[in-house]
Design a protein around this motif. Structure first.
Motif, PDB file in Angstrom:
ATOM      1  N   ASN A 180    -115.279 -11.647   1.365  1.00 63.73           N
ATOM      2  CA  ASN A 180    -116.106 -12.801   1.260  1.00 63.73           C
ATOM      3  C   ASN A 180    -117.424 -12.805   0.544  1.00 63.73           C
ATOM      4  OD1 ASN A 180    -115.642 -15.508   2.390  1.00 63.73           O
ATOM      5  ND2 ASN A 180    -117.049 -15.055   3.977  1.00 63.73           N
ATOM      6  N   VAL A 181    -118.125 -11.464   0.179  1.00 62.68           N
ATOM      7  CA  VAL A 181    -119.236 -11.351  -0.564  1.00 62.68           C
ATOM      8  C   VAL A 181    -118.729 -11.913  -2.004  1.00 62.68           C
ATOM      9  CG1 VAL A 181    -120.468  -9.805  -1.541  1.00 62.68           C
ATOM     10  CG2 VAL A 181    -120.246  -9.806   0.784  1.00 62.68           C
ATOM     11  N   TYR A 182    -117.616 -11.497  -2.418  1.00 67.29           N
ATOM     12  CA  TYR A 182    -117.223 -11.820  -3.907  1.00 67.29           C
ATOM     13  C   TYR A 182    -116.844 -13.361  -3.725  1.00 67.29           C
ATOM     14  CZ  TYR A 182    -116.405  -7.163  -5.183  1.00 67.29           C
ATOM     15  OH  TYR A 182    -116.753  -5.757  -5.747  1.00 67.29           O
ATOM     16  N   THR A 183    -116.411 -13.985  -2.877  1.00 66.50           N
ATOM     17  CA  THR A 183    -116.151 -15.261  -2.852  1.00 66.50           C
ATOM     18  C   THR A 183    -117.509 -16.085  -2.794  1.00 66.50           C
ATOM     19  OG1 THR A 183    -115.708 -15.536  -0.560  1.00 66.50           O
ATOM     20  CG2 THR A 183    -113.933 -15.062  -1.798  1.00 66.50           C
ATOM     21  N   GLY A 184    -118.453 -15.648  -2.031  1.00 67.63           N
ATOM     22  CA  GLY A 184    -119.581 -16.193  -2.038  1.00 67.63           C
ATOM     23  C   GLY A 184    -120.405 -16.279  -3.411  1.00 67.63           C
ATOM     24  N   ARG A 191    -121.820 -23.438  -7.874  1.00 70.86           N
ATOM     25  CA  ARG A 191    -122.605 -24.489  -7.541  1.00 70.86           C
ATOM     26  C   ARG A 191    -123.893 -24.712  -8.212  1.00 70.86           C
ATOM     27  NH1 ARG A 191    -123.201 -27.341  -2.690  1.00 70.86           N
ATOM     28  NH2 ARG A 191    -125.334 -28.247  -2.425  1.00 70.86           N
ATOM     29  N   THR A 192    -124.446 -23.688  -8.841  1.00 76.66           N
ATOM     30  CA  THR A 192    -125.857 -23.532  -9.390  1.00 76.66           C
ATOM     31  C   THR A 192    -125.574 -23.173 -10.907  1.00 76.66           C
ATOM     32  OG1 THR A 192    -126.098 -21.172  -8.995  1.00 76.66           O
ATOM     33  CG2 THR A 192    -126.972 -22.809  -7.332  1.00 76.66           C
ATOM     34  N   SER A 193    -124.522 -22.795 -11.215  1.00 76.14           N
ATOM     35  CA  SER A 193    -124.202 -22.546 -12.809  1.00 76.14           C
ATOM     36  C   SER A 193    -125.105 -21.335 -13.176  1.00 76.14           C
ATOM     37  CB  SER A 193    -124.499 -23.910 -13.516  1.00 76.14           C
ATOM     38  OG  SER A 193    -123.827 -24.721 -13.482  1.00 76.14           O
ATOM     39  N   ARG A 194    -125.491 -20.338 -12.213  1.00 72.49           N
ATOM     40  CA  ARG A 194    -126.284 -19.303 -12.496  1.00 72.49           C
ATOM     41  C   ARG A 194    -125.314 -18.153 -12.835  1.00 72.49           C
ATOM     42  NH1 ARG A 194    -131.305 -19.670  -8.051  1.00 72.49           N
ATOM     43  NH2 ARG A 194    -132.145 -21.759  -8.747  1.00 72.49           N
ATOM     44  N   ASN A 195    -125.627 -17.131 -13.564  1.00 66.65           N
ATOM     45  CA  ASN A 195    -124.833 -16.092 -13.819  1.00 66.65           C
ATOM     46  C   ASN A 195    -125.136 -15.238 -12.638  1.00 66.65           C
ATOM     47  OD1 ASN A 195    -123.334 -14.090 -15.209  1.00 66.65           O
ATOM     48  ND2 ASN A 195    -124.581 -13.620 -16.916  1.00 66.65           N
ATOM     49  N   THR A 196    -123.889 -14.766 -12.194  1.00 69.56           N
ATOM     50  CA  THR A 196    -123.757 -13.615 -11.147  1.00 69.56           C
ATOM     51  C   THR A 196    -122.974 -12.413 -11.451  1.00 69.56           C
ATOM     52  OG1 THR A 196    -121.845 -14.788 -10.307  1.00 69.56           O
ATOM     53  CG2 THR A 196    -123.898 -15.481  -9.524  1.00 69.56           C
ATOM     54  N   GLN A 197    -122.896 -12.140 -12.780  1.00 72.81           N
ATOM     55  CA  GLN A 197    -122.082 -11.057 -13.356  1.00 72.81           C
ATOM     56  C   GLN A 197    -122.706  -9.734 -12.645  1.00 72.81           C
ATOM     57  OE1 GLN A 197    -121.254 -10.982 -17.502  1.00 72.81           O
ATOM     58  NE2 GLN A 197    -119.927  -9.303 -17.255  1.00 72.81           N
ATOM     59  N   PHE A 203    -122.722  -4.792  -6.629  1.00 71.85           N
ATOM     60  CA  PHE A 203    -121.986  -4.853  -5.531  1.00 71.85           C
ATOM     61  C   PHE A 203    -120.628  -4.110  -5.668  1.00 71.85           C
ATOM     62  CE2 PHE A 203    -118.993  -6.710  -2.288  1.00 71.85           C
ATOM     63  CZ  PHE A 203    -119.647  -6.221  -1.147  1.00 71.85           C
ATOM     64  N   THR A 204    -119.981  -4.166  -6.607  1.00 75.90           N
ATOM     65  CA  THR A 204    -118.713  -3.513  -7.018  1.00 75.90           C
ATOM     66  C   THR A 204    -119.053  -2.007  -6.827  1.00 75.90           C
ATOM     67  OG1 THR A 204    -117.871  -5.347  -8.062  1.00 75.90           O
ATOM     68  CG2 THR A 204    -116.803  -3.068  -8.492  1.00 75.90           C
ATOM     69  N   ALA A 205    -120.194  -1.517  -7.516  1.00 78.28           N
ATOM     70  CA  ALA A 205    -120.437  -0.028  -7.521  1.00 78.28           C
ATOM     71  C   ALA A 205    -120.641   0.415  -6.081  1.00 78.28           C
ATOM     72  CB  ALA A 205    -121.644   0.040  -8.683  1.00 78.28           C
ATOM     73  N   GLN A 206    -121.459  -0.319  -5.320  1.00 80.58           N
ATOM     74  CA  GLN A 206    -121.692  -0.130  -4.149  1.00 80.58           C
ATOM     75  C   GLN A 206    -120.687   0.120  -3.242  1.00 80.58           C
ATOM     76  OE1 GLN A 206    -123.959  -2.946  -1.462  1.00 80.58           O
ATOM     77  NE2 GLN A 206    -122.461  -2.300  -0.060  1.00 80.58           N
ATOM     78  N   ALA A 207    -119.529  -0.765  -3.203  1.00 81.10           N
ATOM     79  CA  ALA A 207    -118.258  -1.017  -2.451  1.00 81.10           C
ATOM     80  C   ALA A 207    -117.525   0.285  -2.881  1.00 81.10           C
ATOM     81  CB  ALA A 207    -117.658  -2.359  -2.607  1.00 81.10           C
ATOM     82  N   SER A 208    -117.401   0.623  -4.292  1.00 84.53           N
ATOM     83  CA  SER A 208    -116.579   1.750  -4.589  1.00 84.53           C
ATOM     84  C   SER A 208    -117.150   3.095  -4.194  1.00 84.53           C
ATOM     85  CB  SER A 208    -116.623   1.812  -6.155  1.00 84.53           C
ATOM     86  OG  SER A 208    -115.965   0.621  -6.740  1.00 84.53           O
TER      87      SER A 208
END
Length: 290
Positions: A180-184, A191-197, A203-208
């Motif tokens: 759900n963090v990824y879906t968020g 919604r905001t058109s801001r870059n979340t890459q 977050f992927t590095a932390q989860a890994s």
């Protein structure tokens, strides 16, 4: 870029003064007053959008800190407190148990704040995947709290069922919360058109990293046992330390690993159990000397 509260307030005051100054003046008849009022409406809309974006950011940070960080760390802390830790180091087991409980309580408090914020500030139509998963996640988290505070005593007949349910819900919360963090992040970008890459990569590095720690915990005790087994086999001088005994027929045979207290303590994995049973069978099937 979000506007500061002071700049938003000053902009609204300036727009209001302009609108009031042109009412009843020659500018109003020429249509300039309508244009100024239109500018005021655009400013108010921009303020609303900025406030909405700020609320989304706060909601995202709260839920990331809860289900994306504190809950997994609490799970890792509890996994460090194994049965062997409880038997050999009771104070350490107690500390890890308190750390686990404190992290989980803190994460539930953050979840509650995030839920209240979403109820008061957002349109809760539940027409998106993120909202639906979040609603189910809230329910499971509070159910897990009730189960955690109703832990049966160790050795009771309900302990096994409680442990399985507690483990299953905790694992599900960690997995679904991470999803759900990824879906968020995706919903925030839509919604905001801001870059979340960048945030997705972090977050992927932390989860890994947490996943690697989770998997490594299963093998850490086994790795330590391998070092102890090598030291025992070498006898400290590089030579095999084998203690022979008579087999009842005048011959000598190796000591049965299953009767050695050191070996029995170190056999806690399936592979070690397999070889130990194989040695026992070889000893039992050994033919007596003629």
């Amino acid at each position: 870029m979000l506007m500061s509260p002071a700049s938003i307030f000053c902009t609204e005051i300036a727009a209001l003064l302009l609108v009031r100054s042109v009412e009843g003046s020659p500018f109003q008849e020429s249509g300039i007053g309508d244009k100024i009022r239109s500018i005021g409406r655009v400013t108010n809309k921009q303020h609303a959008n900025d406030q909405k974006g700020f609320d989304i950011v706060v909601h995202g940070v709260l839920l990331w800190a809860s289900v994306g960080f504190l809950m997994p760390v609490g799970t890792l802390a509890m996994r460090m407190s194994s049965t062997n830790t409880m038997d050999r180091h009771p104070p350490r087991h107690k500390i890890l148990l308190y750390v686990h409980a404190a992290l989980q309580v803190a994460s539930v408090l953050l979840v509650t704040i995030g839920a209240v914020l979403s109820i008061r500030k957002f349109e809760n139509a539940f027409d998106t995947t993120h909202q639906r998963i979040g609603l189910a996640l809230y329910g499971v988290i509070y159910l897990q709290v009730l189960i955690g505070f109703n832990r049966p005593a160790r050795g009771s007949k309900h302990r096994r069922t409680w442990y399985f349910l507690h483990w299953m819900l905790g694992t599900s919360i960690n997995l679904v919360g991470t999803l759900n963090v990824y879906t968020g992040l995706h919903a925030f970008h839509a919604r905001t058109s801001r870059n979340t890459q960048l945030w997705t990569i972090i977050f992927t590095a932390q989860a890994s990293f947490m996943t690697v720690c989770y998997l490594f915990q299963d093998k850490w005790e086994y790795v330590q046992q391998q070092g102890r087994m090598e030291e025992e086999d070498d006898g400290g001088d590089g030579e095999p330390n084998v203690s022979p005994k008579e087999n009842g027929h005048g011959g000598m045979t190796d000591e049965d690993p299953s009767t050695s207290p050191t070996r029995s303590r170190s056999r806690s994995n399936a592979l070690g159990t397999h070889f130990s049973r194989t040695n026992v069978l070889n000893t039992l099937l050994q033919q007596p000397n003629a």
